[in-house]
Write a protein that holds these residues in place. Sequence first.
Motif, PDB file in Angstrom:
ATOM      1  N   HIS A  74       1.003  -1.293  -0.124  1.00 11.14           N
ATOM      2  CA  HIS A  74       0.151   0.106  -0.179  1.00 11.14           C
ATOM      3  C   HIS A  74       1.057   1.206  -0.012  1.00 11.14           C
ATOM      4  N   ALA A  75       2.232   1.507   0.197  1.00  8.97           N
ATOM      5  CA  ALA A  75       2.719   1.950   0.238  1.00  8.97           C
ATOM      6  C   ALA A  75       3.672   2.496  -0.739  1.00  8.97           C
ATOM      7  N   ARG A  76       3.518   1.677  -1.712  1.00  9.65           N
ATOM      8  CA  ARG A  76       3.586   2.357  -3.043  1.00  9.65           C
ATOM      9  C   ARG A  76       2.804   2.861  -4.115  1.00  9.65           C
ATOM     10  N   ARG A  77       1.515   2.611  -3.459  1.00  5.21           N
ATOM     11  CA  ARG A  77       0.097   2.885  -4.513  1.00  5.21           C
ATOM     12  C   ARG A  77       0.107   3.901  -5.405  1.00  5.21           C
ATOM     13  N   ALA A  78       0.636   5.166  -4.482  1.00  5.37           N
ATOM     14  CA  ALA A  78       0.874   6.705  -5.295  1.00  5.37           C
ATOM     15  C   ALA A  78       1.628   6.749  -6.437  1.00  5.37           C
ATOM     16  N   SER A  79       2.145   6.037  -6.466  1.00  7.04           N
ATOM     17  CA  SER A  79       3.123   5.768  -7.870  1.00  7.04           C
ATOM     18  C   SER A  79       3.219   4.900  -8.821  1.00  7.04           C
ATOM     19  N   ARG A  80       2.598   3.556  -8.511  1.00 10.09           N
ATOM     20  CA  ARG A  80       1.685   2.724  -9.489  1.00 10.09           C
ATOM     21  C   ARG A  80       1.130   3.631 -10.879  1.00 10.09           C
ATOM     22  N   ARG A  81       0.551   4.256 -10.874  1.00 10.36           N
ATOM     23  CA  ARG A  81      -0.026   4.397 -11.879  1.00 10.36           C
ATOM     24  C   ARG A  81       0.282   6.274 -12.035  1.00 10.36           C
ATOM     25  N   GLY A  82       0.277   5.923 -13.444  1.00 10.86           N
ATOM     26  CA  GLY A  82       0.952   7.291 -13.788  1.00 10.86           C
ATOM     27  C   GLY A  82      -0.512   8.102 -15.088  1.00 10.86           C
ATOM     28  N   PRO A  83      -0.357   9.269 -15.358  1.00 13.15           N
ATOM     29  CA  PRO A  83      -1.317   9.807 -16.177  1.00 13.15           C
ATOM     30  C   PRO A  83      -2.220   8.689 -17.414  1.00 13.15           C
ATOM     31  N   GLY A  84      -3.694   8.737 -16.948  1.00 19.16           N
ATOM     32  CA  GLY A  84      -4.328   8.371 -17.935  1.00 19.16           C
ATOM     33  C   GLY A  84      -4.738   7.163 -16.987  1.00 19.16           C
ATOM     34  N   GLY A  85      -4.788   6.406 -15.713  1.00 17.29           N
ATOM     35  CA  GLY A  85      -4.564   5.375 -16.285  1.00 17.29           C
ATOM     36  C   GLY A  85      -3.230   4.229 -15.865  1.00 17.29           C
ATOM     37  N   ARG A  86      -2.319   4.797 -16.449  1.00 12.81           N
ATOM     38  CA  ARG A  86      -1.021   4.143 -17.190  1.00 12.81           C
ATOM     39  C   ARG A  86       0.070   3.135 -16.080  1.00 12.81           C
ATOM     40  N   LEU A  87      -0.215   2.243 -16.113  1.00 16.10           N
ATOM     41  CA  LEU A  87       0.713   0.922 -15.251  1.00 16.10           C
ATOM     42  C   LEU A  87       1.967   1.234 -15.328  1.00 16.10           C
ATOM     43  N   VAL A  88       2.880   1.875 -13.784  1.00 12.10           N
ATOM     44  CA  VAL A  88       3.737   2.245 -13.630  1.00 12.10           C
ATOM     45  C   VAL A  88       4.533   0.934 -12.861  1.00 12.10           C
ATOM     46  N   PRO A  89       6.066   0.219 -13.630  1.00  8.32           N
ATOM     47  CA  PRO A  89       6.233  -1.056 -13.313  1.00  8.32           C
ATOM     48  C   PRO A  89       6.844  -1.119 -12.076  1.00  8.32           C
ATOM     49  N   LEU A  90       7.939  -1.478 -11.434  1.00  3.43           N
ATOM     50  CA  LEU A  90       8.199  -1.057 -10.457  1.00  3.43           C
ATOM     51  C   LEU A  90       9.559  -0.079 -10.743  1.00  3.43           C
ATOM     52  N   ALA A  91      10.579  -0.702 -11.622  1.00  2.00           N
ATOM     53  CA  ALA A  91      11.535  -0.120 -11.943  1.00  2.00           C
ATOM     54  C   ALA A  91      11.896   1.790 -12.238  1.00  2.00           C
ATOM     55  N   GLU A  92      10.657   1.761 -12.700  1.00  2.00           N
ATOM     56  CA  GLU A  92      10.258   3.622 -12.874  1.00  2.00           C
ATOM     57  C   GLU A  92       9.425   3.493 -12.275  1.00  2.00           C
ATOM     58  N   VAL A 121      -2.795 -11.029 -25.273  1.00  2.00           N
ATOM     59  CA  VAL A 121      -3.326 -11.820 -23.630  1.00  2.00           C
ATOM     60  C   VAL A 121      -3.580 -10.995 -22.937  1.00  2.00           C
ATOM     61  N   ALA A 122      -3.300 -10.219 -22.097  1.00  2.00           N
ATOM     62  CA  ALA A 122      -3.360  -9.549 -20.879  1.00  2.00           C
ATOM     63  C   ALA A 122      -4.670  -9.023 -20.671  1.00  2.00           C
ATOM     64  N   THR A 123      -5.113  -9.147 -19.078  1.00  2.00           N
ATOM     65  CA  THR A 123      -6.326  -9.628 -18.791  1.00  2.00           C
ATOM     66  C   THR A 123      -6.791  -8.334 -18.331  1.00  2.00           C
ATOM     67  N   THR A 124      -5.898  -6.689 -18.528  1.00  2.00           N
ATOM     68  CA  THR A 124      -6.194  -5.893 -17.680  1.00  2.00           C
ATOM     69  C   THR A 124      -6.175  -4.420 -18.910  1.00  2.00           C
ATOM     70  N   GLU A 125      -6.801  -3.827 -19.032  1.00  2.00           N
ATOM     71  CA  GLU A 125      -6.957  -1.942 -20.157  1.00  2.00           C
ATOM     72  C   GLU A 125      -4.736  -2.143 -20.083  1.00  2.00           C
ATOM     73  N   PRO A 126      -4.954  -1.389 -18.451  1.00  2.00           N
ATOM     74  CA  PRO A 126      -3.447  -0.989 -18.686  1.00  2.00           C
ATOM     75  C   PRO A 126      -2.112  -1.322 -18.757  1.00  2.00           C
ATOM     76  N   GLU A 127      -2.257  -3.346 -17.942  1.00  2.00           N
ATOM     77  CA  GLU A 127      -1.049  -4.382 -18.728  1.00  2.00           C
ATOM     78  C   GLU A 127      -1.146  -4.335 -19.733  1.00  2.00           C
ATOM     79  N   ARG A 128      -2.451  -4.264 -20.844  1.00  2.00           N
ATOM     80  CA  ARG A 128      -2.606  -4.139 -22.349  1.00  2.00           C
ATOM     81  C   ARG A 128      -1.758  -3.110 -22.856  1.00  2.00           C
ATOM     82  N   ASP A 129      -1.960  -2.519 -22.205  1.00  2.00           N
ATOM     83  CA  ASP A 129      -1.163  -0.920 -22.961  1.00  2.00           C
ATOM     84  C   ASP A 129       0.219  -1.009 -22.380  1.00  2.00           C
ATOM     85  N   HIS A 130       0.551  -1.151 -21.524  1.00  2.00           N
ATOM     86  CA  HIS A 130       1.756  -1.510 -21.079  1.00  2.00           C
ATOM     87  C   HIS A 130       3.126  -2.155 -21.543  1.00  2.00           C
ATOM     88  N   LEU A 131       1.828  -3.392 -21.852  1.00  2.00           N
ATOM     89  CA  LEU A 131       3.619  -3.979 -22.936  1.00  2.00           C
ATOM     90  C   LEU A 131       2.823  -3.902 -24.573  1.00  2.00           C
TER      91      LEU A 131
END
Length: 381
Positions: A212-230, A358-368
């Motif tokens: 939960h401590a990392r929650r604020a950093s997990r999504r970028g603009p428009g709900g874009r998925l932000v991987p741990l390294a970024e 084959v991604a199951t969520t839109e953010p994951e599909r967009d990221h890949l």
Amino acid sequence: MNEALLRELVPAVLGILVRRGADFAAAEDAVQEALIRALETWPDDPPRDAKGWLVAVAWRKFLDATRAETSRRGRELVVEVEPAAGPVPGTDDSLWLYFLCAHPSLSPGSAVALTLRAAGGLTTRQIAAAYLVPEATMAQRISRAKRRIAGLPLDQPGDVTTVLRVLYLVFNEGYSGEIDLAAEAIRLTRQLAAATDEPEVAGLLALMLLHHARRASRRGPGGRLVPLAEQDRTRWDTALIAEGVVILQAALARDRLGEYQAQAAIAALHADAPSTGETDWVQIVEWYDELLACTDSPVVRLNRAVAVGEADGPQAGLAALAGLDPELPRHTAVRAYLLERAGRPEQAADLYAAAARVATTEPERDHLTREAARVRESLRS
């Protein structure tokens, strides 16, 4: 209309009806009818005591259904007198309801699904998505679970392992953003941790806090998925991280390691690193080995392969990946990542694109999809 308030009140109202003698299935049906009535009337005439209103209406619905059923069977109706109007008990039945749903007569899978529906406030569709099964299949599973405990004495405590699994699933569903139940899962886990000295309960609480401590950093603009390294680590909640680490250390000192403690130890190592490059990957691999000793899960082996790739190089990671089922969720994405690091960008780009399909969520599909485009662009430059 405050639908969030309604969701928060459901476990308490359902718990009160069951404590008054309603069987679980009938109580849930009555509560659902009361919720429909609330959605119809509250916008124009909101009650002063929302919980009391729901209890009164749900109890009346239960009594009406009981009378109708008794009448159909031609038996004399014997029911307790309706309670007098007034304040309802102020106790929090939410955690008690979790244990109630983890009844010994239910399989762990059925108990988890039933608890998510009745106490967690998730819809059948959301639970089906968490289980990766069709919604109709999950609806049948929940109905069977309700029938299984209908008429049984609900005074036996449930299994704490099942309750912990439920709490973690609720936390993860809340974290997905579709329904925010993460804070509620943390609240209930805190309550459980205060009532028991079981190290795994503390381990789960620590794991939740660290994630939960990392929650604020997990999504970028428009709900874009932000991987741990970024992720921007300055946005991580250091107070939650510190609390999680203290709770974890106390649990580990009990020397009764379980899967949630091992997962929390991995999360703590990530939280402690100033950057991905400074992460103690060797120790993370060691904790994955401990986790595998607790639960030999293919998903754990998949995540371990990533850690091995970071600790010992991408070829070692690919070797660790080789024995796993290619149909495993995220397998293709992990292979793409390791191949890119191994200097095989053409294959990586194709696999990123395949994983996106084959991604199951839109953010994951967009990221890949963006990862595939990034690698292909690097090939052209």
